[in-house]
Design an enzyme around this catalytic site. Structure first.
Site: not given
Ligand code: AMP
Length: 281
Positions: A32, A34, A37, A62, A149, A151
């Site tokens: 998903a 954006h 990522h 998780q 950052e 997360d």
């Molecule tokens: P997720 O798919 O939500 O597990 O996130 C995958 C990676 O993208 C993780 O390292 C997140 O910290 C990073 N991430 C998610 N949202 C953002 C954002 N708005 N800005 C920067 N990195 C992000």
């Protein structure tokens, strides 16, 4: 762009990409996708990766009973188009059975930064994150992995895990990408109603105000309580708003000269928003 769905083909592809001393970057995601990522792909390249891989895996380990694994947004076709457009070299799309074959019995438990905050709100969450990240690092042999950052606690847990287990990988931290109104981009933002979406940026505004007052020597406990009250008045149900030591996540009652972070989690309707910002000493 290569697409791998089984481990032998991933290993063959990453061995080829890492030929001639080229460093491989990895961007672990749950899909998903954006712009946040996609920024990680660019950051991995800027950190020295000559080839970049992304993984898309909604990691059941998780999620816990409070989270809704089935409801997590999925858009494989859209994700692959975005990754192609961002110049991604390889996508690792493991099925759950490839990641956790029957009989899998090993997990990674990171103490320290897993304690408190998301660790309390989502029991077992960081065990799942650490385990899947260790597996992704070992499966891909990546030299660099980029994490957001956004997360912050996850970033500290993954850093600690790679260091403790001597996994030869550089963890690159990437600043949070935000919408123009300040809301941190997140795959879960799509579940906000129009009214909630209009309210959501208040979280970042309150956090910035709190940081300003703390930096100007305001009393930490009082500033945090006032911040929470503002969030509640705006319609949020805050889980926490806390000042912590940036690396250990140790809660702070007053500001220090060492790096600090303001962490926040707050529910807005059915969506749990997570954010954090640096606090100047
Ligand atoms: P997720 O798919 O939500 O597990 O996130 C995958 C990676 O993208 C993780 O390292 C997140 O910290 C990073 N991430 C998610 N949202 C953002 C954002 N708005 N800005 C920067 N990195 C992000």
């Amino acid at each position: 762009m290569l697409i791998c769905r089984d481990l032998p083909s991933l290993r063959a592809a990453t061995a080829a990409l890492r030929g001639n001393g080229r460093r491989l970057g990895l961007v672990p995601t749950m899909g998903a996708l954006h712009d946040g990522h996609l920024a990680l792909l660019g950051a991995a390249r800027a950190a020295g990766a000559g080839a970049v891989a992304a993984s898309i895996f909604v990691n059941p380990l998780q999620f816990n009973a409070n989270d809704d694994l089935a409801r997590y947004p999925r858009d494989e076709t859209g994700d692959l188009n975005k990754l192609r457009g961002a110049g991604c070299d390889l996508v690792w799309l493991p099925p759950v059975e490839a990641m956790y074959p029957p009989g899998s019995a090993s997990v990674i438990e990171v103490a320290g930064p897993s304690k408190g905050f998301e660790g309390d709100a989502r029991p077992g969450h960081f065990r799942g994150v650490a385990t899947v990240c260790a597996k992704l690092f070992l499966q891909s042999s990546a030299d660099i992995a980029a994490f957001g950052e956004k997360d912050w606690q996850q970033l500290q847990v993954v850093r600690r895990m790679a260091r403790d287990l001597d996994i030869p990988i550089h963890i690159e931290a990437v600043p949070t990408i935000r919408e123009v109104d300040g809301l941190a981009m997140s795959s879960r933002n799509r579940f906000l109603s129009a009214a909630e979406r209009a309210t959501a940026p208040v979280l970042y505004q309150v956090m910035q105000d709190v940081v300003r007052v703390i930096a100007a020597d305001g009393a930490v406990a009082q500033v945090l309580a006032e911040g929470e009250a503002r969030l509640i008045a705006a319609g949020f149900a805050p889980d926490y708003l806390a000042l912590v030591a940036a690396e250990t996540l140790e809660p702070l009652q007053q500001k220090t000269t060492a790096p600090m972070r303001l962490l926040a989690a707050a529910r807005l309707g059915a969506v749990r928003l997570l954010d954090n910002i640096a606090v100047p000493a």
